[in-house]
Design an enzyme around this catalytic site. Structure first.
Site, short mmCIF file in Angstrom:
data_model
loop_
_atom_site.label_atom_id
_atom_site.label_comp_id
_atom_site.label_asym_id
_atom_site.label_seq_id
_atom_site.Cartn_x
_atom_site.Cartn_y
_atom_site.Cartn_z
N ARG A 159 0.85 -1.18 0.00
CA ARG A 159 0.00 0.00 0.00
C ARG A 159 0.89 1.23 0.00
NH1 ARG A 159 -3.47 -2.68 -1.57
NH2 ARG A 159 -5.53 -3.06 -0.66
N GLU A 216 -3.66 7.49 -4.49
CA GLU A 216 -4.04 6.99 -5.82
C GLU A 216 -5.35 7.60 -6.26
OE1 GLU A 216 -4.05 2.72 -5.55
OE2 GLU A 216 -2.00 2.69 -4.86
N HIS A 265 -1.35 0.37 -9.87
CA HIS A 265 -1.95 -0.58 -8.91
C HIS A 265 -2.60 -1.77 -9.65
CE1 HIS A 265 -4.06 -0.94 -4.73
NE2 HIS A 265 -3.86 -2.13 -5.27
C1 8YV Z 1 -6.95 -4.77 -6.16
C2 8YV Z 1 -5.65 -4.96 -3.95
O1 8YV Z 1 -6.37 -4.01 -7.14
O2 8YV Z 1 -6.60 -6.94 -3.18
C3 8YV Z 1 -6.14 -5.86 -2.89
O3 8YV Z 1 -6.05 -5.48 -1.72
O4 8YV Z 1 -5.08 -3.96 -3.68
C4 8YV Z 1 -5.84 -5.33 -5.36
O5 8YV Z 1 -5.91 -6.69 -5.52
C5 8YV Z 1 -8.03 -3.97 -5.64
O6 8YV Z 1 -7.85 -3.46 -4.42
C6 8YV Z 1 -9.36 -4.60 -5.84
O7 8YV Z 1 -10.32 -3.66 -5.68
#
Ligand code: 8YV
Length: 316
Positions: free
Chosen positions: A236, A265, A283
Site C-alpha cells: 500500500r 491513488e 496498482h
Molecule cells: C486490487 C488490492 O487491485 O486486493 C487488494 O487489496 O489492492 C488489489 O488486488 C483492488 O484493491 C481490488 O479492488
C-alpha cells in the site's frame, strides 16, 4: 425464500456483476452526496448484503445507514479501508479474497524488481526514442545484477512468502522483518527494519496497509537502504513516506524504486514522473484475467455460503 437484497459499492467484472444479478436484487451505490443520501434513506433498511472492494471499502457511517445488513463481501485482500471492527461490533461477517491473488502479486513484485534493476522500461524508452541508432551512439547505462543479490522482505505473510519462493529461483539471499518471526519460516528474521534495509540490495514491501504500518518506510529506512539499494512496493502507498521517497530518489541516496501503489491513488507525485530511476504502475498487481476471475468467484462464494446458512469460505 425471497431474493436477498444487495448494495453494490463498485462495479466488478461483467460476469461477476451478471452472476450477482441472477441470484440477488442489486442496488448500485449512488455517488457520494445528496443522491447517495436519498438512495440510502430509501433502500438502506432493506439491504441484506454489501458488496465492496479493497479500494471502495466501507466505513461505520455507511453501516449505520444499513440497519439490517447481515453480510459483507469484499473484492480484494486488503482490509485497510474496510472498517472490519465496526462490522464485527454488529456481528456482521466480512468476506474477502486472499490466496487467489498471492501468485500474481508476487509475480508482479518480481516483475518490478527486474524492471528497476535491469532498467527494462528505460531500455524500452531508449529503443523507441531511436537513441540506439543515434549517431554518435549514446551508450545505454549498465544495470544491477539480480541473481544472487540480497532481498529484504518487509512482511512475510502469504504474499511475502510467495516472493521469497520466487527469489530462490534467482539464488537470492533472503531475510525478512515483521512484527515477530513467522512460525515455521526458515528464512532469517531481522527484528529491526533499518538493519534489514542496510543489509538489502532490494527491499520489497509486502505488509498490510493501515494505521499500524503508515510510513513504516521513512527517511531513516531509505537512508539505511543506501545509494545502491532499490525499493519495491506492491503493498500500500501508505506504508511508504512518499515525500521522503521522492527526496531520496532525487538525491540518489537510494538507487531506485519500483512502485505499484501510491499514497494518494490515482495521483502520483509529479516529481516521480520525471525521474528515470523509478518504475511506476497503476496498482495492477492482481490485475490478470485469471486472478481477477478467482477474486470475483470468491466474492460470489462468500455471499452464497452466507445466504445458504454456511460459514464464509474466506472470512476476514
Ligand atoms: C486490487 C488490492 O487491485 O486486493 C487488494 O487489496 O489492492 C488489489 O488486488 C483492488 O484493491 C481490488 O479492488
Amino acid at each position: 425464500m425471497d431474493r436477498p437484497i444487495l448494495l453494490q459499492a463498485i462495479a466488478l467484472l461483467p460476469e461477476v456483476d451478471r452472476a450477482l444479478l441472477e441470484r440477488y436484487t442489486v442496488h448500485r451505490l449512488a455517488p457520494a452526496g445528496a443522491e447517495r443520501d436519498a438512495q440510502l434513506a430509501q433502500v438502506g433498511p432493506a439491504i441484506d448484503g454489501l458488496v465492496t472492494s479493497a479500494r471502495a471499502g466501507f466505513d461505520e457511517a455507511l453501516l449505520a445507514r444499513l440497519p439490517n445488513l447481515r453480510v459483507i463481501s469484499s473484492f480484494g485482500v486488503g482490509l485497510d479501508v474496510l472498517d472490519v471492527p465496526a462490522a464485527r461490533r454488529r456481528g456482521i461477517p466480512v468476506g474477502y479474497t486472499p490466496d487467489v491473488l498471492t501468485d500474481c502479486v508476487a509475480d508482479l513484485a518480481f516483475g518490478l524488481l527486474l524492471s528497476i534493476a535491469r532498467r527494462i522500461p528505460e531500455g524500452d524508452r531508449y529503443v523507441r526514442a531511436g537513441r540506439w541508432v543515434q549517431q554518435p551512439p549514446q551508450a545505454f547505462p549498465l544495470a544491477r545484477k539480480v541473481s544472487g543479490a540480497r532481498l529484504g522482505i518487509v512482511g512475510l505473510g502469504r504474499i511475502g512468502q510467495a516472493i521469497a519462493q520466487r527469489a530462490s529461483g534467482f539464488a537470492m539471499d533472503v531475510r525478512y522483518t515483521g512484527r515477530r518471526p513467522v512460525q515455521g519460516a526458515t528464512l532469517p528474521f531481522v527484528p529491526q527494519l533499518q538493519e534489514l534495509a542496510r543489509w538489502s540490495d532490494f527491499l520489497v514491501v509486502s505488509t498490510p496497509g493501515g494505521a499500524d504500518t503508515r510510513h513504516l518506510i521513512d527517511a531513516g529506512v531509505l537512508d539505511a537502504l543506501g545509494p545502491e539499494g532499490f525499493l519495491v512496493n506492491i503493498a500500500r502507498g501508505s506504508v511508504v513516506d512518499e515525500k521522503a521517497l521522492v527526496a531520496a530518489l532525487e538525491r540518489r541516496s537510494i538507487a531506485g524504486a519500483a512502485l505499484d501503489v501510491f499514497e494518494h491513488e490515482p495521483s502520483v507525485p509529479q516529481e516521480l514522473l520525471s525521474l528515470d530511476n523509478v518504475v511506476l504502475l497503476p496498482h495492477v498487481a492482481s490485475a490478470t484475467h485469471e486472478t481477477r476471475a478467482g477474486m470475483g468467484q470468491r466474492v460470489l462464494d462468500n455471499l452464497a455460503a452466507f445466504f445458504d446458512g454456511q460459514p464464509l469460505p474466506s472470512p476476514a
